[in-house]
Design an enzyme around this catalytic site. Structure first.
Site, short mmCIF file in Angstrom:
data_model
loop_
_atom_site.label_atom_id
_atom_site.label_comp_id
_atom_site.label_asym_id
_atom_site.label_seq_id
_atom_site.Cartn_x
_atom_site.Cartn_y
_atom_site.Cartn_z
N CYS A 358 -0.39 1.76 4.36
CA CYS A 358 -0.21 0.57 4.85
C CYS A 358 -0.54 0.67 6.09
O CYS A 358 -1.23 -0.44 6.86
CB CYS A 358 1.54 -0.05 4.94
SG CYS A 358 2.44 1.08 4.60
N ARG A 387 3.95 13.37 0.12
CA ARG A 387 5.67 13.33 0.30
C ARG A 387 6.41 14.56 0.12
O ARG A 387 5.82 15.20 -1.32
CB ARG A 387 6.11 12.03 -1.14
CG ARG A 387 5.36 11.09 -1.32
CD ARG A 387 5.75 9.96 0.12
NE ARG A 387 5.05 8.91 0.19
CZ ARG A 387 5.17 7.92 -0.13
NH1 ARG A 387 6.12 8.03 -1.06
NH2 ARG A 387 4.87 6.78 -0.70
N GLN A 405 -1.83 6.23 -5.10
CA GLN A 405 -1.21 5.10 -5.62
C GLN A 405 -2.45 3.74 -6.02
O GLN A 405 -3.54 3.69 -4.17
CB GLN A 405 -0.41 4.42 -4.32
CG GLN A 405 1.21 5.56 -3.67
CD GLN A 405 1.53 4.87 -2.86
OE1 GLN A 405 1.09 4.66 -1.81
NE2 GLN A 405 2.49 4.99 -3.11
N ASP A 407 -2.68 0.93 -4.02
CA ASP A 407 -2.20 0.78 -3.18
C ASP A 407 -2.93 -0.75 -2.72
O ASP A 407 -4.24 -0.71 -2.73
CB ASP A 407 -1.97 1.97 -2.09
CG ASP A 407 -0.19 1.33 -1.52
OD1 ASP A 407 0.32 0.27 -2.18
OD2 ASP A 407 -0.09 1.42 -0.43
N HIS A 409 -2.77 -4.53 -0.23
CA HIS A 409 -1.61 -4.79 1.20
C HIS A 409 -2.73 -6.44 1.67
O HIS A 409 -3.96 -6.23 1.63
CB HIS A 409 -1.58 -4.07 2.50
CG HIS A 409 -1.27 -2.78 2.31
ND1 HIS A 409 -1.50 -1.20 2.27
CD2 HIS A 409 0.19 -2.70 2.20
CE1 HIS A 409 -0.84 -1.07 1.99
NE2 HIS A 409 0.34 -1.08 1.66
N LYS A 495 12.19 -6.34 -1.29
CA LYS A 495 10.70 -5.96 -2.48
C LYS A 495 11.54 -6.44 -3.78
O LYS A 495 12.84 -6.10 -4.39
CB LYS A 495 10.67 -4.10 -2.46
CG LYS A 495 11.88 -3.52 -3.20
CD LYS A 495 11.41 -2.02 -3.04
CE LYS A 495 12.16 -0.90 -3.63
NZ LYS A 495 11.09 0.26 -3.36
N HIS A 541 3.35 -5.55 0.62
CA HIS A 541 2.63 -4.35 -0.38
C HIS A 541 3.11 -4.08 -1.79
O HIS A 541 3.60 -5.14 -2.06
CB HIS A 541 3.70 -2.97 -0.32
CG HIS A 541 3.92 -3.24 1.75
ND1 HIS A 541 3.46 -2.06 2.20
CD2 HIS A 541 4.43 -3.43 2.73
CE1 HIS A 541 4.43 -2.49 3.77
NE2 HIS A 541 4.74 -3.36 4.02
#
Length: 668
Positions: A358, A387, A405, A407, A409, A495, A541
């Site tokens: 992000c 991570r 991910q 991912d 946005h 979330k 997200h």
């Protein structure tokens, strides 16, 4: 009435000494009660105006109490067999319980069998669980030989442990005694309860399962203890069903199947949580990524790419440091300059491995001016992030240190946030259904509102209230079950997570949709509104699978390795009845490849029956077999994964069937 109690809506006259045991004595399925909204022992005395309701042994709360009581019996068994064992903590957990002990040597499998046998004897002996309120000094006297319990007394049960003492009044704690039929206290523990009335109610639906090492209070700086795990159920049949589910889960373990099917591995040379994908696993991963990328583009997302490292300051801007710093790999110094003597003449700049996408997407948004006409702006990438997961929680593909991910946005005007979340949730559910997951519920993770952990979250109360209300509204509109998760939000916003059940009923957290007011503010993101004013967008997200690696692990277990045709690394294996038919099947294979089908011809020296067995073990969706009659007729025998077979199928028809199964994503 002032001199009555409310029992599940029925008014019952109160008198001195009245307990739940007397009220529910005729129903053996009742093992505890709700007392003014809190679980309590049936033996608790009632007061005028109290409200009570039964807790049944097979209810979620009843099972928790059953498992907690079984933990006590297990601990008693351990101390009878190993008198020098010192007690740690012993809470109920999902599907079972554990208890920690300080012992001289780790427990062996024979020790666990002996503990199970001794615990069964205690269960049959019919001991009662007796709750006693004591002063701190009395508690210390009772626990004089238990150093870990003495520490808990000093802390007044600090922590989340369900077996720790609870302060019930000024300087008062609770102890639970196990009392035999002679009225003698044979064992006791500092505990908050509640418990079953009697050990006999545990019955034969429990099992001591395994042991492992554990640190006292989860801190590596503390003593290493031995943890004994067990499970307990309302009946022996329920226990058997649970054990069958465990056996099925073991059969489906993606780590085992990954090796058997040659999909992926975890080389020690790379380190924990860093998988490599073999060619067959690479096929599945590529198919997943290609499909998801195409679907994102169809849904209005623009594909972007960002680097794997960046300056550390980026994560201070985003707020991830210090809120998320413990999950990020340590910083590295870049561009440090030293002279010939090794002295630093130019300090290096701290960089971090990317742990989330992000912040970099925010930089893309900020790279030029934006207008309301640009919104919603939807950015998407397969971003590999890193991570620093503790080695103890790394687990196959489902918990890794390097994850890719899917991912996205979305940047939208605040008034359009609900519509965008609705769009994302519909997109997410359709994707999961495409991969064969159809049983969902939603979880709404919000900020901890009781003030205990508010410092974990950034942003104003007004922002959190608005973001939470928006997510809750969209979740409710979906018609899916909505489960609250207070305190489970990300530090920057609430979330929705999609919880999906697999083929054997296990729940996996899949997709997440998070509403974020804070990062747009921290990065100074703006757009020019229709009236010419400058406004701040909100950021949404969304990760559809969480990570490709984790989702592949889940799918492997969901399908037990028998992937649908479109995902299968090898979609067709062609097996000749004898070597003289090899050339014919190679011609068939070429036609299949021309149609986009992944096919192999087994021309090995193995005998025909073994080739069939090998194809079955490899979980190939379709096997095409050819002998003399098939070759002469321009046909094949069409064998399915379940063992059924159609003979004499013309080659063109066989190819058409296979291509249709791939294109329709049939769950063959």
């Amino acid at each position: 009435m002032a001199d009555s109690i409310d029992c599940a809506g029925e008014s019952i006259p109160w008198r001195q000494g009245l307990t739940g045991t007397e009220i529910f004595s005729t129903d053996r399925a009742v093992v505890a009660m709700w007392l003014n909204g809190e679980p309590a022992d049936l033996s608790r005395e009632l007061a005028p105006g109290d409200s009570i309701a039964p807790i049944l042994i097979d209810s979620p709360e009843g099972l928790d109490i059953l498992r907690h009581s079984t933990a006590h019996v297990t601990a008693q068994a351990v101390q009878e067999l190993f008198p020098d064992a010192k007690l740690g903590i012993g809470p109920y957990i999902t599907d079972g319980y554990y208890f920690d002990f300080d012992v001289a040597e780790p427990f062996t499998p024979d020790d666990l069998k002996a503990i199970q046998k001794k615990a069964a004897q205690i269960v049959k002996s019919g001991q009662t669980f007796n709750r006693v309120v004591v002063t701190e000094d009395e508690a210390r006297e009772r626990m004089a030989n238990e150093p870990y319990k003495l520490e808990l007394i000093s802390d007044k049960g600090a922590g989340d442990d369900e077996s720790a003492a609870v302060e019930v009044g000024a300087g008062e704690l609770t102890v639970y005694e196990n009392v035999d039929r002679k009225g003698e206290v044979v064992w006791q523990d500092l505990c908050r309860g509640p418990h079953l009335p009697n050990t006999k109610l545990i019955g034969n639906g429990f099992a001591v399962t395994r042991s492992s090492a554990a640190y006292w209070r989860g801190d590596q700086a503390n003593a290493s203890l031995q943890r004994v795990y067990g499970t307990a159920w309302a009946s022996k049949d329920d226990l058997k069903a649970y054990q069958d589910r465990l056996a099925e889960a073991e059969r489906r373990d993606h780590r085992k199947l990954g090796a058997e099917l040659d999909l992926f591995s975890f080389p020690e040379e790379l380190g924990s949580g860093l998988p490599v994908f073999h060619p067959k696993g690479g096929v599945i991963k590529r198919e997943m990524e290609d499909y998801v990328r195409a679907r994102h583009i169809e849904e209005g997302f623009e594909y972007v790419g960002t680097p794997h490292i960046s300056k550390e300051t980026l994560y201070y801007t985003s707020g991830h440091l210090p809120y998320y710093g413990e999950n990020m790999f340590p910083s590295m110094l870049v561009d440090e300059v030293r002279d010939e003597e090794g002295e630093i003449v130019k300090a290096g700049t701290p960089y971090r491995l990317k742990a989330m996408n992000c912040p970099m997407h925010n930089l893309i948004y900020r790279s030029r001016g934006r207008s309301y006409r640009d919104l919603p702006l939807r950015l998407f990438e397969f971003g590999t992030v890193y991570r620093d997961e503790p080695s103890g929680v790394v687990h196959g593909l489902t918990r890794v240190r390097a994850l890719t991910q899917d991912d996205s946005h979305s940047y939208v005007a605040i008034e359009d946030a609900a519509a965008e979340i609705r769009h994302l949730l519909g997109f997410v559910l359709s994707l999961l259904r495409d991969f064969g997951l159809n049983d969902f519920y939603l979880e709404l993770s919000t900020r901890d509102e009781d003030g205990k952990k508010k410092d974990k979250f950034i942003g104003s109360d007004e922002q959190w209230a608005e973001a939470t209300a928006t997510l809750e509204q969209v979740a409710a509109e979906s018609g899916l079950e909505l489960v609250p998760d207070p305190g489970g939000a990300a530090f920057y916003g609430p979330k929705i997570s999609v919880q999906a059940r697999d083929a054997i009923g296990r729940t996996w957290q899949m997709s997440t949709v998070q509403l974020d007011f804070n990062q747009p503010e921290r990065f100074g993101l703006e757009y020019v509104a229709a009236d010419g004013s400058r406004k701040q967008p909100v950021m949404i997200h969304s990760a559809k699978f969480g990570s490709i690696e984790r989702f592949l692990g889940v799918l492997t277990e969901h399908y037990a390795g028998a992937f649908p045709v479109w995902l299968s690394p090898v979609q067709v294996t062609a097996i000749p009845v004898a070597d003289e038919f090899n050339d014919y099947l190679y011609e068939v294979a070429e036609k299949l490849r021309a149609a986009g089908v992944r096919v192999e011809v087994d021309d090995s020296d193995d005998r025909f029956p073994k080739k069939i067995r090998n194809a079955s073990k490899s979980k190939v969706p379709f096997v095409l077999i050819a002998g003399g009659e098939d070759r002469d007729a321009g046909a094949v025998s069409f064998r399915f994964r379940d063992g059924e077979q159609d003979n004499g199928v013309p080659v063109a028809e066989a190819i058409e069937r296979i291509v249709e199964a791939i294109e329709t994503k049939a769950q063959v």
